[in-house]
Design a protein around this motif. Structure first.
Motif, PDB file in Angstrom:
ATOM      1  N   UNK A   1       0.836  -1.170  -0.144  1.00  0.00           N
ATOM      2  CA  UNK A   1       0.137  -0.118  -0.004  1.00  0.00           C
ATOM      3  C   UNK A   1       1.018   1.313  -0.140  1.00  0.00           C
ATOM      4  N   UNK A   2       1.765   1.184   0.705  1.00  0.00           N
ATOM      5  CA  UNK A   2       2.783   2.467   0.951  1.00  0.00           C
ATOM      6  C   UNK A   2       3.578   2.706  -0.203  1.00  0.00           C
TER       7      UNK A   2
ATOM      8  N   UNK B   1      -1.142   5.081  -1.457  1.00  0.00           N
ATOM      9  CA  UNK B   1      -0.299   5.175  -0.328  1.00  0.00           C
ATOM     10  C   UNK B   1       1.035   6.377  -0.066  1.00  0.00           C
ATOM     11  N   UNK B   2       1.305   6.683  -1.398  1.00  0.00           N
ATOM     12  CA  UNK B   2       2.565   7.704  -1.452  1.00  0.00           C
ATOM     13  C   UNK B   2       1.653   9.099  -1.102  1.00  0.00           C
TER      14      UNK B   2
ATOM     15  N   UNK C   1       0.056  12.896   5.090  1.00  0.00           N
ATOM     16  CA  UNK C   1       0.281  12.926   6.799  1.00  0.00           C
ATOM     17  C   UNK C   1       1.621  13.800   7.016  1.00  0.00           C
ATOM     18  N   UNK C   2       2.727  13.841   6.195  1.00  0.00           N
ATOM     19  CA  UNK C   2       3.978  14.644   6.453  1.00  0.00           C
ATOM     20  C   UNK C   2       3.292  15.991   6.472  1.00  0.00           C
ATOM     21  N   UNK C   3       2.659  16.694   5.559  1.00  0.00           N
ATOM     22  CA  UNK C   3       2.180  17.950   5.610  1.00  0.00           C
ATOM     23  C   UNK C   3       1.429  18.268   6.824  1.00  0.00           C
ATOM     24  N   UNK C   4       0.390  17.381   7.194  1.00  0.00           N
ATOM     25  CA  UNK C   4      -0.158  17.817   8.253  1.00  0.00           C
ATOM     26  C   UNK C   4       0.691  17.845   9.700  1.00  0.00           C
ATOM     27  N   UNK C   5       1.429  16.900   9.768  1.00  0.00           N
ATOM     28  CA  UNK C   5       2.416  17.137  10.934  1.00  0.00           C
ATOM     29  C   UNK C   5       3.508  17.804  11.052  1.00  0.00           C
TER      30      UNK C   5
END
Length: 62
Positions: free
Chosen positions: A11-12, A17-18, A24-28
């Protein structure tokens, strides 16, 4: 359990997945989102982030 790890890996590597990973990286990177996540993890663990109290990892023998 190995099947689950394999599915997660596939999936990743997929385009979806990418996309989810980048989202998620932007949100963090957002401080408000990080604070919400930290608070949620703290509640899940049963602690308030301080020392002692509940969630300290010790159990009382019966």
């Amino acid at each position: 359990m190995a099947g689950l790890v394999g599915k997660l890996g596939r999936f990743l590597k997929s385009p979806e997945g990418k996309r989810v990973t980048q989202q998620a990286q932007r949100a963090l990177k957002d401080p408000a989102t990080r604070r919400k996540l930290t608070d949620a993890v703290s509640k899940f663990r049963g602690g308030s982030g301080g020392s002692g109290g509940t969630g300290s990892g010790t159990r009382t023998p019966r």
